[in-house]
Structures are given as structure tokens and as C-alpha cells.
Design a protein around this motif. Structure first.
Motif, PDB file in Angstrom:
ATOM      1  N   TYR A 214       0.404  -1.178  -0.056  1.00 15.73           N
ATOM      2  CA  TYR A 214       0.591   0.375  -0.026  1.00 15.73           C
ATOM      3  C   TYR A 214       0.943   1.129  -0.001  1.00 15.73           C
ATOM      4  O   TYR A 214       1.462   1.458   0.622  1.00 15.73           O
ATOM      5  N   ILE A 240      -3.847   6.469  -1.863  1.00 16.63           N
ATOM      6  CA  ILE A 240      -3.050   4.921  -1.471  1.00 16.63           C
ATOM      7  C   ILE A 240      -3.573   3.823  -2.653  1.00 16.63           C
ATOM      8  O   ILE A 240      -4.140   3.423  -2.245  1.00 16.63           O
ATOM      9  N   GLU A 242      -3.075   0.652  -3.881  1.00 11.76           N
ATOM     10  CA  GLU A 242      -2.736  -1.154  -3.798  1.00 11.76           C
ATOM     11  C   GLU A 242      -1.602  -1.538  -5.001  1.00 11.76           C
ATOM     12  O   GLU A 242      -2.398  -1.762  -6.191  1.00 11.76           O
ATOM     13  N   SER A 254      -7.675   1.942  -4.988  1.00 10.60           N
ATOM     14  CA  SER A 254      -7.199   3.137  -3.840  1.00 10.60           C
ATOM     15  C   SER A 254      -8.316   3.708  -3.026  1.00 10.60           C
ATOM     16  O   SER A 254      -9.302   3.621  -3.428  1.00 10.60           O
TER      17      SER A 254
END
Length: 407
Positions: A214, A240, A242, A254
Motif C-alpha cells: 500500500y 494510497i 494498492e 486506491s
């Protein structure tokens, strides 16, 4: 021979300086701060183990950590070698054992662009090639989050590059102005990129089973259609992203992390369990508040822009809202740490400890009650603990049971 001296180009003009320790280090990391000497001069003989920019608990009393690109930019770090370390703190004595350091290299030519040491046998990587800010060990490999591309870099345990991955958001490659594939325009005009300089992957966590990474951008993405940075309902947010480790690709999934203030940045990110994690969020200030200048005067013998916002948030993916914002469950204030027994080796006063550093870039879980936190001292440019003295790399062990258990 070129790598036997580090920091030749880190002076104020970026011009090469060959005489070791001939240029004084000056702390002026914040645009609003008064320049102050730090007591350490450039360039360095050899390669210093300088600021720590990401950490991972190895579970045996040791921690994996890394040094970032060197001196803060692609332009000034071509002689700074990229490296990671294993360290072992002794919390009772306050001593830190340096177990090992390993340099990153690309002898098999896996990096798909020209590097500084292109035509050398070992092809050691430097801070002009990548700015590594986060590290995760998975199996026999290591994964690094980079800010210059931004890229994900995969190596073996010896630091040999195995692969480099472009960053994709919503199926499209995103790049910073330092991306090696960007070509500046032939005439004055705009150059299109989506990630602000030095706002690539600062933090990167892994799922407990090692299936996913992440990767957290330090700054918001630029949206060309609206000519603004990403935000929603007045909230500036970070992505963030993935990444599927087995498939070696971004999944397209995300999450959004809302900043408390638009100008804030993040320092590190690690998971507590499958659905929750810890993120450092901080502003661009440094300096012990008790030594603040009166009325914010611009003077070198006090901190005119002392540290203010330095927090560690617990976030929860499982409680993300309909728009994809992870829930901020709670936080601890690193400018107001309780130290009733006076355990702090430096910086403690009257039962309190402050962590007044510009960049705080290390946080991970130690056990069910404790976390480890550390700063990047930006050697030799950061001076937040004491006037006229370059910051040390400090690691602290904090008991935060309530934060780790908070829902």
C-alpha cells in the motif's frame, strides 16, 4: 573513486566542491525559517549513514531502515549512494547498534533508464537515480517506494535490482518533474506531470500476508481538467495505491487519506493489522518551541518557525466512507509526549518530551503496546533539537496502548 566523497554537489550553488568539509552546512529547510549553521560541513569523506527515511520491525529486536537519496534533490545527490540498514536499539542504555549497511546496485541492467554509474561494473545506484523513502521486506525480496518517478523498486536481499515499476493511478501512469522519461519542452512553456517534486511515495505498508503493498503518495495528485490538486468537499487528500506483489502490478484500487491542512505532508506508513495502520502527518517546520523567537522575528539565534504539527494517526481501511476516505481513528501529538520518569536521553524537560524535527519519517509497531518513531536528520541541513547543531537521528519507543486499540 567518485563515490569515496559524498556531497560534492550539495552546496548552495550545486557546483562541484572537491575539498572535504569545506562548505558549512546551513539549516534553511523551511522557506520561512532563518538560515542557521549546523556545525557540520560538506562534502563528506566516504558515505555517511545519515537520515533514516523508513522503518520496518524485523521482530527480533532489530529494525530495517534506509537512507533516502542523500541531500534532498536529484540534482545534488549523484555521489550519494543508496543504502539500507539493519539497526538494533538498546532502549535502556540509549545506544544504537549499527548491524549492517547494504548498497543498492543494478549489475543486471534492470533499471530501464540511464543511471549515474551506467558504465561501471557494479552500477551502484545514487540519489540522482532514485529517492527511496520506504522499505518493505517480502520473502527473499525488498520493495522500495521512490519519489523521483515515482516508482516501486524491487531488489533481492543484497540490494540488487530485480525490477522497476511505473506508478499507475486509475490505469494511467503518473509522473513527477524528476521522472527520467519526461523531456523538457524546447521553448519556455508547461511540462505536464501529475506529482509535485518530492511528493512521490513517502510511506509504504504491506498487508500482513505479504500479498499487497500500500504505497502512499506524500502530496496530492494534479488534475489537469480542473487545474487543481485532488480534493473533495474541501478536503485535500493523498492516494494510497494498492499493488499486487505476486502479479507485480497496481490493482487499480486506491484509498484516500485526508490531510488536516492542505500544506501538510506525510512521513511514514505501516500497518497494525489487516485493516488499520499508522501514518505520520506533519507540517514543514522545525525547532524546539521553548526556543522560539519573540514575535516570529527572523533571527539565527532562535527558532522563528518552531515545530507545531507533528502527529501520528491511526487509520482504518474497514471504516472507509463511501468516497473512499479512510477513517482517522485517533492520533498522538509528538510535540507533547509524556515522560514522567525522565527516560528521554535528550530533549526531555519537566516530564515532557518534544520531537521538533522537520521530517519525522519512521513509525512501526513494536508490540501490542509500543511503537517506534524516528526522524530523518537531513544531514547536515536539519537543526531542530538545538541551535547551531545538526540533528541526530533519534529513535524513541512510545507506549501507546490506547491508540493501538482504538476503534
Amino acid at each position: 573513486p567518485e563515490l569515496q566523497i559524498s556531497g560534492r554537489y550539495a552546496g548552495p550553488t550545486l557546483r562541484r566542491i572537491d575539498t572535504p568539509e569545506s562548505v558549512p552546512g546551513i539549516s534553511a529547510l523551511s522557506d520561512k525559517a532563518a538560515p542557521r549553521p549546523t556545525g557540520i560541513s560538506l562534502p563528506f569523506k566516504g558515505q555517511p549513514v545519515q537520515g533514516l527515511s523508513g522503518i520496518k520491525n524485523l521482530g527480533n529486536g532489530t529494525f530495517l531502515t534506509l537512507t533516502d537519496n542523500g541531500y534532498g534533490s536529484k540534482a545534488n545527490s549523484p555521489d550519494a549512494m543508496l543504502m539500507f540498514h539493519v539497526v538494533k536499539p538498546d532502549w535502556k542504555s540509549g545506544k544504537l547498534e549499527h548491524v549492517s549497511s547494504t548498497f543498492l546496485s543494478d549489475p543486471d541492467r534492470k533499471v530501464p533508464f540511464r543511471i549515474v554509474n551506467e558504465n561501471t561494473p557494479r552500477r551502484y545506484l545514487t540519489g540522482a537515480d532514485f529517492d527511496i523513502e520506504s522499505i518493505q521486506p517480502i520473502g527473499n525480496t525488498l520493495w522500495f517506494g521512490d519519489e523521483l518517478g515515482p516508482f516501486l523498486v524491487k531488489t533481492d536481499r543484497s540490494g540488487k535490482v530485480l525490477a522497476v515499476f511505473d506508478t499507475k493511478v486509475d490505469g494511467k501512469i503518473v509522473r513527477s518533474p524528476d521522472n527520467p522519461y519526461l523531456v523538457p519542452p524546447g521553448a519556455p512553456g508547461p511540462m505536464k506531470f501529475e506529482v509535485k517534486r518530492s511528493k512521490g511515495f513517502e510511506g509504504m505498508a504491506q498487508s500482513p500476508d505479504g500479498r499487497f503493498l500500500y504505497a502512499l503518495l506524500e502530496g496530492p495528485l494534479w488534475v489537469e481538467a480542473t487545474n487543481t490538486f485532488e480534493s473533495l468537499n474541501g478536503k485535500t487528500y493523498l492516494r494510497i495505491l494498492e499493488f499486487d506483489v505476486a502479479r507485480e502490478e497496481f490493482t487499480g484500487k486506491s484509498f484516500k487519506y485526508a490531510l488536516d491542512m492542505p500544506a501538510n505532508a506525510i512521513g511514514d506508513f505501516n500497518l497494525i493489522d489487516a485493516s488499520s495502520g499508522l501514518i505520520i502527518e506533519r507540517d514543514d517546520t522545525e525547532g524546539e518551541p521553548s526556543m522560539a523567537c519573540k514575535d516570529g522575528q527572523l533571527k539565527p539565534d532562535c527558532f522563528n518557525v518552531p515545530a507545531k504539527f507533528k502527529r501520528i494517526y491511526k487509520i482504518d481501511f474497514a471504516q472507509a466512507d463511501a468516497d473512499g476516505f479512510v477513517k482517522k481513528v485517533g492520533f498522538i501529538d509528538l510535540m507533547d509526549i509524556d515522560d514522567p520518569k525522565g527516560l528521554a536521553k535528550q530533549g526531555g524537560k519537566n516530564g515532557k518530551l518534544t520531537f521538533p524535527f522537520f521530517t519525522i519519517e519512521n513509525v512501526d509497531v513494536v508490540d501490542a503496546d509500543h511503537i517506534i518513531v524516528g526522524n530523518d536528520n537531513n544531514l547536515p541541513f536539519s537543526s531542530g533539537r538545538a541551535l547551531g547543531k545538526s540533528d541526530d537521528n533519534e529513535l524513541i519507543l512510545l507506549k501507546v496502548t490506547d491508540l493501538l486499540k482504538a476503534k
